[in-house]
Design a protein around this motif. Structure first.
Motif, PDB file in Angstrom:
ATOM      1  N   GLN A   1     -21.157   9.507  19.570  1.00  0.00           N
ATOM      2  CA  GLN A   1     -22.145   8.889  18.686  1.00  0.00           C
ATOM      3  C   GLN A   1     -21.503   8.012  17.612  1.00  0.00           C
ATOM      4  N   TRP A   2     -20.195   8.081  17.471  1.00  0.00           N
ATOM      5  CA  TRP A   2     -19.524   7.378  16.383  1.00  0.00           C
ATOM      6  C   TRP A   2     -19.409   5.893  16.650  1.00  0.00           C
TER       7      TRP A   2
ATOM      8  N   MET B   1     -16.376   7.779   6.044  1.00  0.00           N
ATOM      9  CA  MET B   1     -17.065   7.204   7.211  1.00  0.00           C
ATOM     10  C   MET B   1     -17.603   8.312   8.108  1.00  0.00           C
ATOM     11  N   LEU B   2     -16.790   9.340   8.344  1.00  0.00           N
ATOM     12  CA  LEU B   2     -17.222  10.445   9.200  1.00  0.00           C
ATOM     13  C   LEU B   2     -18.452  11.116   8.599  1.00  0.00           C
TER      14      LEU B   2
ATOM     15  N   PRO C   1     -26.838  10.174   8.438  1.00  0.00           N
ATOM     16  CA  PRO C   1     -27.519   8.909   8.170  1.00  0.00           C
ATOM     17  C   PRO C   1     -28.615   9.101   7.133  1.00  0.00           C
ATOM     18  N   GLY C   2     -28.846   8.054   6.354  1.00  0.00           N
ATOM     19  CA  GLY C   2     -29.875   8.171   5.318  1.00  0.00           C
ATOM     20  C   GLY C   2     -29.300   8.636   4.012  1.00  0.00           C
TER      21      GLY C   2
ATOM     22  N   GLY D   1     -14.811  18.723  19.694  1.00  0.00           N
ATOM     23  CA  GLY D   1     -14.904  18.214  21.057  1.00  0.00           C
ATOM     24  C   GLY D   1     -15.316  16.752  21.106  1.00  0.00           C
ATOM     25  N   GLU D   2     -15.608  16.301  22.297  1.00  0.00           N
ATOM     26  CA  GLU D   2     -15.923  14.880  22.524  1.00  0.00           C
ATOM     27  C   GLU D   2     -17.376  14.524  22.237  1.00  0.00           C
ATOM     28  N   GLU D   3     -18.263  15.511  22.240  1.00  0.00           N
ATOM     29  CA  GLU D   3     -19.697  15.212  22.114  1.00  0.00           C
ATOM     30  C   GLU D   3     -20.042  14.429  20.845  1.00  0.00           C
ATOM     31  N   PRO D   4     -19.618  14.899  19.642  1.00  0.00           N
ATOM     32  CA  PRO D   4     -19.961  14.132  18.438  1.00  0.00           C
ATOM     33  C   PRO D   4     -19.338  12.739  18.456  1.00  0.00           C
TER      34      PRO D   4
END
Length: 193
Positions: free
Chosen positions: A126-127, A171-172, A178-179, A120-123
């Protein structure tokens, strides 16, 4: 013999698929695996369920097959999270024609994008802009010409397209985790005892 450190390649996994009565190439599921590890932290049990569902079986035929399938997931996760950024999509290698290799890339992209779209669009909100563009560009790979001659020009083009898919996948994963890469984490935590 444990297969933990053995590299899983396209032909090995394709042979396991055949053993389970499936003629499908593993590239589609590798695309799904990569995106699922990035977006859903797909665990080993969930991965085996996904593979078995796609193969039309209830469980792997034998322990060796299960080890290969789990090794495939582990190898992909390690490559996606490694500092060397050495992830490679599971595609047909030089033993296959350029057309078969292009088909493999197309299949991988279809599997990868299926999981991305299902999230869906939610993640996506954040990109980074670079990741959104890279994922959007991947959609063009679902229509690539697969009936191509074995020529240096076509091989160079296919290499460039494969590299784009590889970078989009990394990249995804990196943006969703992160980290990482893990190597940097280990160094920050100090020496192991």
């Amino acid at each position: 013999m444990s297969l933990i450190n053995e590299r899983q390649d396209f032909s090995t996994i394709a042979d396991i698929f055949l053993l389970h009565g499936s003629m499908q190439a593993p590239s589609f599921l590798d695309g799904r695996l990569c995106a699922s590890l990035a977006l859903h932290d797909l665990d080993a049990e969930g991965w085996l369920q996904m593979v078995c569902y796609n193969l039309g079986v209830e469980q792997p035929r034998d322990e060796t097959s299960a080890e290969h399938l789990l090794g495939w997931r582990r190898q992909t996760l390690e490559a996606l999270s490694a500092a060397e950024m050495n992830y490679e999509p599971l595609l047909p290698d030089e033993l296959f024609s350029l057309g078969e290799r292009a088909q493999g890339l197309q299949d991988w992209t279809l599997g990868f994008l299926e999981v991305v779209r299902d999230a869906g669009e939610e993640p996506r909100k954040q990109w980074s802009e670079a990741l959104r563009e890279a994922i959007d560009d991947l959609a063009g790979l679902t229509d690539i010409e697969t009936d191509i001659d074995d020529s240096t020009e076509n091989e160079n083009d296919l290499f460039a397209l494969t590299e784009h898919a590889r970078m989009a996948a990394m990249m995804l994963y990196t943006e969703q985790h992160p980290g990482q890469p893990q190597v940097e984490q280990t160094e920050q935590q100090g020496p192991a005892h």
